[in-house]
Write an enzyme that holds these catalytic residues in place. Structure first.
Site, PDB file in Angstrom:
ATOM      1  N   GLY A  58     -11.626  28.752  10.386  1.00 36.16           N
ATOM      2  CA  GLY A  58     -13.278  28.652   9.658  1.00 36.16           C
ATOM      3  C   GLY A  58     -14.422  29.564  10.370  1.00 36.16           C
ATOM      4  O   GLY A  58     -15.580  29.291  10.199  1.00 36.16           O
ATOM      5  N   LYS A  71     -27.710  17.530   8.305  1.00 34.79           N
ATOM      6  CA  LYS A  71     -27.999  18.370   7.045  1.00 34.79           C
ATOM      7  C   LYS A  71     -28.463  17.384   6.164  1.00 34.79           C
ATOM      8  O   LYS A  71     -29.120  17.804   4.925  1.00 34.79           O
ATOM      9  CB  LYS A  71     -26.627  18.937   6.774  1.00 34.79           C
ATOM     10  N   ARG A  75      -9.061  10.528   3.340  1.00 37.32           N
ATOM     11  CA  ARG A  75      -8.648   9.139   4.037  1.00 37.32           C
ATOM     12  C   ARG A  75      -9.288   8.059   3.280  1.00 37.32           C
ATOM     13  O   ARG A  75      -8.565   7.006   2.831  1.00 37.32           O
ATOM     14  CB  ARG A  75      -9.158   9.241   5.371  1.00 37.32           C
ATOM     15  N   ASP A  99     -24.198  27.117   3.641  1.00 33.21           N
ATOM     16  CA  ASP A  99     -22.877  26.882   4.283  1.00 33.21           C
ATOM     17  C   ASP A  99     -21.948  27.167   2.792  1.00 33.21           C
ATOM     18  O   ASP A  99     -20.783  27.795   2.905  1.00 33.21           O
ATOM     19  CB  ASP A  99     -22.836  25.321   4.194  1.00 33.21           C
ATOM     20  N   ASN A 117     -28.932  23.271   5.807  1.00 34.53           N
ATOM     21  CA  ASN A 117     -28.710  23.701   6.994  1.00 34.53           C
ATOM     22  C   ASN A 117     -29.450  24.626   7.826  1.00 34.53           C
ATOM     23  O   ASN A 117     -29.311  25.214   8.918  1.00 34.53           O
ATOM     24  CB  ASN A 117     -27.095  24.316   7.178  1.00 34.53           C
TER      25      ASN A 117
HETATM   26  P1  ATR Z   1     -18.642  16.841   8.111  1.00 34.54           P
HETATM   27  O1  ATR Z   1     -20.110  16.870   7.908  1.00 34.54           O
HETATM   28  O2  ATR Z   1     -18.137  17.760   9.385  1.00 34.54           O
HETATM   29  O3  ATR Z   1     -17.637  16.968   6.843  1.00 34.54           O
HETATM   30  P2  ATR Z   1     -18.412  13.884   8.056  1.00 34.54           P
HETATM   31  O4  ATR Z   1     -19.069  13.811   7.009  1.00 34.54           O
HETATM   32  O5  ATR Z   1     -18.211  12.917   9.114  1.00 34.54           O
HETATM   33  O6  ATR Z   1     -18.374  15.547   8.815  1.00 34.54           O
HETATM   34  O7  ATR Z   1     -16.504  13.911   7.515  1.00 34.54           O
HETATM   35  C1  ATR Z   1     -15.366  13.938   7.984  1.00 34.54           C
HETATM   36  C2  ATR Z   1     -14.204  14.113   7.055  1.00 34.54           C
HETATM   37  O8  ATR Z   1     -13.101  14.145   8.321  1.00 34.54           O
HETATM   38  C3  ATR Z   1     -13.983  12.947   6.248  1.00 34.54           C
HETATM   39  O9  ATR Z   1     -13.276  13.381   5.141  1.00 34.54           O
HETATM   40  C4  ATR Z   1     -13.342  11.974   6.987  1.00 34.54           C
HETATM   41  O10 ATR Z   1     -12.626  11.050   5.999  1.00 34.54           O
HETATM   42  P3  ATR Z   1     -13.454   9.672   5.704  1.00 34.54           P
HETATM   43  O11 ATR Z   1     -14.219   9.836   4.652  1.00 34.54           O
HETATM   44  O12 ATR Z   1     -12.158   8.680   5.470  1.00 34.54           O
HETATM   45  O13 ATR Z   1     -14.132   9.229   7.138  1.00 34.54           O
HETATM   46  C5  ATR Z   1     -12.172  12.915   7.585  1.00 34.54           C
HETATM   47  N1  ATR Z   1     -11.629  12.273   8.756  1.00 34.54           N
HETATM   48  C6  ATR Z   1     -12.224  12.075  10.060  1.00 34.54           C
HETATM   49  N2  ATR Z   1     -11.425  11.553  10.906  1.00 34.54           N
HETATM   50  C7  ATR Z   1     -10.340  11.110  10.207  1.00 34.54           C
HETATM   51  C8  ATR Z   1      -8.974  10.664  10.642  1.00 34.54           C
HETATM   52  N3  ATR Z   1      -8.876  10.093  11.703  1.00 34.54           N
HETATM   53  N4  ATR Z   1      -7.937  10.528   9.521  1.00 34.54           N
HETATM   54  C9  ATR Z   1      -8.226  11.070   8.381  1.00 34.54           C
HETATM   55  N5  ATR Z   1      -9.505  11.723   7.927  1.00 34.54           N
HETATM   56  C10 ATR Z   1     -10.393  11.710   8.798  1.00 34.54           C
END
Ligand code: ATR
Length: 276
Positions: free
Chosen positions: A241, A47, A153, A103, A68
Site C-alpha cells: 500500500g 477520519k 470478519r 484516500d 483525511n
Molecule cells: P481501517 O480504518 O484501517 O479500515 P477499521 O475500521 O478498524 O480500520 O477496520 C479494520 C478492519 O480489519 C475491519 O474489516 C476488521 O474486521 P471487523 O469489522 O470484523 O472488526 C478487520 N480486522 C481487524 N482485526 C481482525 C482480525 N483479527 N480478523 C479478521 N479481521 C480483522
C-alpha cells in the site's frame, strides 16, 4: 514526504505529527484554525469523526463519509473563500475548515500504476469492511467495477456495505461473500498482516489465491505481508500500500498549495523514511 515536498516547492511551511485523543478532535481542529494552520491530515480513528466537525465538505468527503485532509480557508472582502496558503496580505473576516478525502482516488491510482489494473470493468474482492475497506469498495463501485465481492470478519458489516453500494450504484454487481469464479484483483483492507503472527485475511479454503490475477495489500509495513508472499508464490502480481500512502499525500499537498505535487521526490522520501 511532505517536508521534502515543501522544501522542493520553496515553501516556508512545516508538516508535523501530533497525537490527538478522539475526545479532543474538535478542540484540535478549532485550535489549528485559530492558529491559521494551512491544513491538516487525519488518520484512524479521526477520519469519520471529523466529518460533522468541518465547516464545509468537498464532494469526496461527502461521498466517502470520511475526511483525511482539511484545508483552512479565509473569507476575503469579495466574499470568496481562499485557501490560507494562497492568501497574501488580504484582510480575512472569517476562517473555515474544508474537509476532503484523498484516500479513494489514491487507491485507484496506486492499483492502476503498481498493478496495471483498471478498476473499471474488473472483478474485485475486497477483504475488510472497516474504514479503509468501505472507502475502497465505494470508490470501486463509483469507478464502474464489473463485479464486487465483499468479505469481512463481522459479516453484518459486509452485508450492510453491500446494501449501501446497491442503493448508490444500482448498475454494479455487488455481493457479500467470496467469488466462485476467477477474478482480477484481491484487495486487503483489514489490519491482518501488520503483525507477523496474524492469520491470513483470506480463507483459501473458500477462495484459493490462484484464482486471482493480482493482490493489493493496503499494508506497507512490513513491505511484504504473508498474504503478498503467498500470492507471489502462486504467480499473482502483487503490490503493497505504499503507493496509496504516497498518492493520498500528494493530493493533500496539491489541495493545500494549489500546485502539482513533486510526486517522485515524495516517493523517494517516503521509501527512505519507511524502509531506510
Ligand atoms: P481501517 O480504518 O484501517 O479500515 P477499521 O475500521 O478498524 O480500520 O477496520 C479494520 C478492519 O480489519 C475491519 O474489516 C476488521 O474486521 P471487523 O469489522 O470484523 O472488526 C478487520 N480486522 C481487524 N482485526 C481482525 C482480525 N483479527 N480478523 C479478521 N479481521 C480483522
Amino acid at each position: 514526504m511532505q517536508n521534502a515536498a515543501l522544501a522542493a516547492l520553496a515553501l516556508n511551511w512545516c508538516y508535523l505529527a501530533c497525537e490527538v485523543h478522539p475526545d479532543d478532535l474538535g478542540a484540535a481542529i478549532a485550535g489549528a484554525k485559530a492558529m491559521k494552520f494551512i491544513g491538516l491530515n487525519l488518520t484512524v480513528p479521526h477520519k469519520l469523526l471529523a466529518v460533522p466537525m468541518c465547516d464545509a465538505l468537498d464532494e469526496t468527503a461527502k461521498m466517502f463519509g470520511a475526511v483525511n485532509t482539511i484545508r483552512f480557508e479565509g473569507k476575503i472582502s469579495s466574499g470568496e473563500w481562499i485557501p490560507l496558503g494562497n492568501i497574501h496580505g488580504d484582510e480575512i473576516s472569517e476562517i473555515r475548515s474544508h474537509g476532503f478525502n484523498t484516500d479513494a482516488e489514491a487507491i485507484v491510482q496506486s492499483i492502476q500504476e503498481d498493478l496495471r489494473i483498471q478498476i473499471r470493468g474488473a472483478k474485485v474482492l475486497v477483504l475488510g469492511a472497516g474504514g479503509a475497506g468501505r472507502v475502497a469498495a465505494l470508490k470501486f463501485a463509483q469507478e464502474g467495477v464489473k463485479k464486487l465481492f465483499l468479505v469481512n470478519r463481522t459479516e453484518s458489516k459486509a452485508e450492510q456495505l453491500t446494501l449501501e453500494i446497491q442503493r448508490l450504484f444500482p448498475h454494479v454487481e455487488v455481493k457479500a461473500g467470496y467469488p466462485n469464479a476467477d477474478i482480477d484483483l484481491v484487495v486487503n483492507a483489514t489490519s491482518l498482516g501488520l503483525k507477523p503472527e496474524d492469520a491470513s485475511p483470506l480463507d483459501e479454503n473458500l477462495f484459493p489465491l490462484g484464482r486471482t490475477r493480482a493482490v493489493y495489500d493496503m499494508i506497507y509495513r512490513p513491505a511484504e505481508t504473508p498474504l503478498l508472499k503467498r500470492a507471489k508464490t502462486v504467480g499473482c502480481h502483487v503490490s503493497n500500500g505504499l503507493g496509496m500512502l504516497l498518492y493520498q499525500g500528494a493530493r493533500a499537498l496539491a489541495i493545500w498549495t494549489g500546485k502539482p505535487a513533486p510526486v517522485e521526490l515524495m516517493r523517494e522520501a517516503l521509501q527512505k523514511n519507511i524502509y531506510g
